[in-house]
Design an enzyme around this catalytic site. Structure first.
Site, mmCIF file in Angstrom:
data_model
loop_
_atom_site.group_PDB
_atom_site.id
_atom_site.type_symbol
_atom_site.label_atom_id
_atom_site.label_comp_id
_atom_site.label_asym_id
_atom_site.label_seq_id
_atom_site.Cartn_x
_atom_site.Cartn_y
_atom_site.Cartn_z
ATOM 1 N N ARG A 78 1.031 -1.251 0.036
ATOM 2 C CA ARG A 78 -0.052 0.143 0.132
ATOM 3 C C ARG A 78 0.867 1.209 0.068
ATOM 4 O O ARG A 78 1.854 1.041 0.684
ATOM 5 C CB ARG A 78 -0.850 0.019 1.332
ATOM 6 C CG ARG A 78 -2.135 -0.895 1.148
ATOM 7 C CD ARG A 78 -2.968 -0.620 0.029
ATOM 8 N NE ARG A 78 -4.185 -1.559 0.072
ATOM 9 C CZ ARG A 78 -4.267 -2.645 -0.955
ATOM 10 N NH1 ARG A 78 -3.493 -2.749 -1.670
ATOM 11 N NH2 ARG A 78 -5.357 -3.301 -0.729
ATOM 12 N N HIS A 137 -0.585 0.179 -9.715
ATOM 13 C CA HIS A 137 -1.262 -0.873 -8.698
ATOM 14 C C HIS A 137 -1.911 -2.062 -9.738
ATOM 15 O O HIS A 137 -3.294 -2.237 -9.862
ATOM 16 C CB HIS A 137 -2.411 -0.291 -8.091
ATOM 17 C CG HIS A 137 -3.044 -0.887 -6.821
ATOM 18 N ND1 HIS A 137 -3.413 -0.274 -5.683
ATOM 19 C CD2 HIS A 137 -2.945 -1.963 -6.757
ATOM 20 C CE1 HIS A 137 -3.620 -0.954 -4.800
ATOM 21 N NE2 HIS A 137 -3.561 -2.319 -5.514
HETATM 22 P P1 NDP Z 1 -1.998 -11.875 4.844
HETATM 23 O O1 NDP Z 1 -2.696 -11.304 5.825
HETATM 24 O O2 NDP Z 1 -2.050 -13.226 4.353
HETATM 25 O O3 NDP Z 1 -0.252 -11.841 5.297
HETATM 26 C C1 NDP Z 1 0.055 -10.513 6.248
HETATM 27 C C2 NDP Z 1 1.415 -10.651 6.376
HETATM 28 O O4 NDP Z 1 2.039 -9.559 7.099
HETATM 29 C C3 NDP Z 1 1.736 -12.005 7.713
HETATM 30 O O5 NDP Z 1 2.782 -12.811 7.410
HETATM 31 C C4 NDP Z 1 1.641 -11.022 8.863
HETATM 32 O O6 NDP Z 1 2.300 -11.527 10.032
HETATM 33 C C5 NDP Z 1 2.433 -9.891 8.542
HETATM 34 N N1 NDP Z 1 2.454 -8.657 9.241
HETATM 35 C C6 NDP Z 1 1.206 -7.818 9.600
HETATM 36 N N2 NDP Z 1 1.394 -6.824 10.469
HETATM 37 C C7 NDP Z 1 2.581 -7.031 10.864
HETATM 38 C C8 NDP Z 1 3.477 -6.276 11.466
HETATM 39 N N3 NDP Z 1 2.660 -5.276 12.406
HETATM 40 N N4 NDP Z 1 4.843 -6.351 11.836
HETATM 41 C C9 NDP Z 1 5.114 -7.637 11.186
HETATM 42 N N5 NDP Z 1 4.622 -8.468 10.001
HETATM 43 C C10 NDP Z 1 3.041 -8.026 10.176
HETATM 44 O O7 NDP Z 1 -1.839 -11.018 3.587
HETATM 45 P P2 NDP Z 1 -1.790 -11.181 1.811
HETATM 46 O O8 NDP Z 1 -0.360 -11.825 2.019
HETATM 47 O O9 NDP Z 1 -2.822 -11.649 1.405
HETATM 48 O O10 NDP Z 1 -1.600 -9.413 1.520
HETATM 49 C C11 NDP Z 1 -0.598 -8.620 1.949
HETATM 50 C C12 NDP Z 1 -0.859 -7.161 1.196
HETATM 51 O O11 NDP Z 1 -0.632 -7.058 -0.020
HETATM 52 C C13 NDP Z 1 -2.517 -6.973 1.404
HETATM 53 O O12 NDP Z 1 -2.697 -6.446 2.612
HETATM 54 C C14 NDP Z 1 -2.559 -5.782 0.260
HETATM 55 O O13 NDP Z 1 -2.169 -4.520 0.848
HETATM 56 C C15 NDP Z 1 -1.332 -6.001 -0.525
HETATM 57 N N6 NDP Z 1 -1.797 -6.474 -1.990
HETATM 58 C C16 NDP Z 1 -1.479 -5.619 -3.019
HETATM 59 C C17 NDP Z 1 -1.866 -5.939 -4.281
HETATM 60 C C18 NDP Z 1 -1.597 -5.113 -5.390
HETATM 61 O O14 NDP Z 1 -1.705 -5.368 -6.428
HETATM 62 N N7 NDP Z 1 -0.531 -4.170 -5.226
HETATM 63 C C19 NDP Z 1 -2.705 -6.870 -4.535
HETATM 64 C C20 NDP Z 1 -3.215 -7.724 -3.261
HETATM 65 C C21 NDP Z 1 -2.756 -7.491 -2.273
HETATM 66 P P3 NDP Z 1 1.607 -12.924 10.816
HETATM 67 O O15 NDP Z 1 1.951 -14.019 9.732
HETATM 68 O O16 NDP Z 1 2.326 -13.176 11.946
HETATM 69 O O17 NDP Z 1 -0.030 -12.580 11.000
HETATM 70 C C1 OXD Z 2 -5.774 -6.042 -3.129
HETATM 71 C C2 OXD Z 2 -5.484 -5.051 -4.069
HETATM 72 O O1 OXD Z 2 -5.643 -5.894 -1.895
HETATM 73 O O2 OXD Z 2 -5.640 -5.277 -5.291
HETATM 74 O O3 OXD Z 2 -6.344 -7.132 -3.392
HETATM 75 O O4 OXD Z 2 -4.486 -4.226 -3.882
#
Ligand code: NDP
Ligand code: OXD
Length: 306
Positions: A221, A269
């Site tokens: 993000r 994006h």
């Molecule tokens: P998940 O919820 O599966 O994974 C999140 C990861 O981040 C977990 O490993 C979690 O730790 C870790 N995390 C969360 N908060 C913290 C913190 N404070 N400190 C350290 N680690 C942290 O999410 P996804 O992998 O599915 O997606 C990740 C992000 O990717 C989405 O939230 C979205 O914003 C972005 N995204 C962007 C897209 C794009 O097109 N640019 C498309 C899709 C998603 P733990 O394992 O311990 O819970």
């Molecule tokens: C998502 C994105 O969060 O597209 O899926 O950014």
């Protein structure tokens, strides 16, 4: 089951057609102000008015992996928030990040510029050992990216909130190990959810801790990154460049310096797009699980915010 569809910036008609085909017993309608109450909703950044008018909703199915836009709203009390988990996004993210890392590591931009000038010249091969890649977030997307990078034999570090074991990846967890994680990485890939804990986390202090000649890939993000801090570190030479897919303001304003910066590559994006058919199939499966009272993956923890 009555399902309301309320997705900003999304063409509703193909979603409605797909959801009706996948859930023939349900009624699926685009939400309009004053519409009758629904049981659950398929949403993307819905207006507050929708949520206020539908306090009885049992579940909100987000058509993306990131729920930050939704979690900023006042939600119907007791409604589950359910995100997409993978639904075809992790392979796209792995392609995007590996492409960006390899383009940087192999200096393909430089070769392209040379060739355009009719120059046949070589660059000194770099050692992979000198290019450790740190992946922030080892969730659905981050883990897939970390595994894909290992296929190309990059040393990979991973950072998550709680400890995660991923084969071949050196794991770091929590704030206590964050600085060690940064110091062990030269390329940084951000795949964290946007929460109060992670907003502005990519800033002068944290990015300065990367190994010299660092490279940032932000695919999570825009609000994770303090944009002026990145520009300053590029100007000072501590960072070599960045590939950015997400921005604080989207679309990126026309006058923004990222458009023309020689060491920044931007994309609109698009690193992992929501794939409609896969997403409809996943959401329909979850709605059926909800009806049967069965567990489902991807329920967001309102306290953690992801
Ligand atoms: P998940 O919820 O599966 O994974 C999140 C990861 O981040 C977990 O490993 C979690 O730790 C870790 N995390 C969360 N908060 C913290 C913190 N404070 N400190 C350290 N680690 C942290 O999410 P996804 O992998 O599915 O997606 C990740 C992000 O990717 C989405 O939230 C979205 O914003 C972005 N995204 C962007 C897209 C794009 O097109 N640019 C498309 C899709 C998603 P733990 O394992 O311990 O819970
Ligand atoms: C998502 C994105 O969060 O597209 O899926 O950014």
């Amino acid at each position: 089951m009555k399902i309301a569809f309320c997705c900003t910036d999304t063409k509703a008609e193909p979603w409605i057609t797909g959801l009706r085909a996948a859930l023939p017993d349900a009624s699926v309608e685009v939400w309009l102000p004053g519409a009758p109450p629904a049981d659950c909703a398929v949403v993307w950044a819905p207006p507050q008015q929708f949520l206020d008018e539908q306090p009885q909703l049992k579940a909100l199915f987000n058509i993306g992996a990131g729920v930050d836009a939704l979690m900023r709203r006042r939600l119907p009390p007791g409604a589950l928030v359910v995100r997409l988990d993978d639904a075809g996004m992790s392979v796209q993210m792995a392609e995007y990040v590996c492409h960006a890392v390899i383009r940087h590591f192999r200096e393909f931009d430089g070769y392209e510029a040379d060739v355009k000038q009719g120059r046949w010249s070589y660059r000194k091969p770099r050692s992979r050992a000198d290019c450790p890649v740190g992946v922030m977030g080892l969730g659905v997307l981050g883990e897939r990216v970390a595994r894909a990078l290992r296929v190309f034999e990059f040393p990979v570090n991973g950072w998550s909130r709680s400890p995660r074991a991923v084969e071949g990846v050196r794991g770091f967890a929590g704030t206590a190990q964050f600085h060690d994680f940064l110091a062990a990485s030269r390329v940084l890939v951000n795949l964290l959810p946007l929460t109060p804990d992670t907003q502005d986390l990519l800033n002068r202090d944290t990015l300065s801790r990367l190994q010299p000649g660092g490279y940032l890939i932000n695919v999570a993000r825009g609000a994770h990154l303090v944009e002026n801090d990145l520009l300053a570190l590029l100007d000072e030479g501590h960072l070599a460049g960045a590939t950015l897919d997400v921005f604080r303001t989207e679309p990126l304003p026309a006058a923004h310096p990222f458009w023309t910066h020689p060491n920044i590559t931007i994309t609109p994006h698009t690193s992992a797009r929501t794939l409609r058919d896969e997403s409809i199939a996943q959401i329909a499966g979850k709605i059926r699980a909800l009806e049967r009272g069965e567990p489902m993956a991807g329920i967001v923890d309102p306290v953690r915010g992801y």
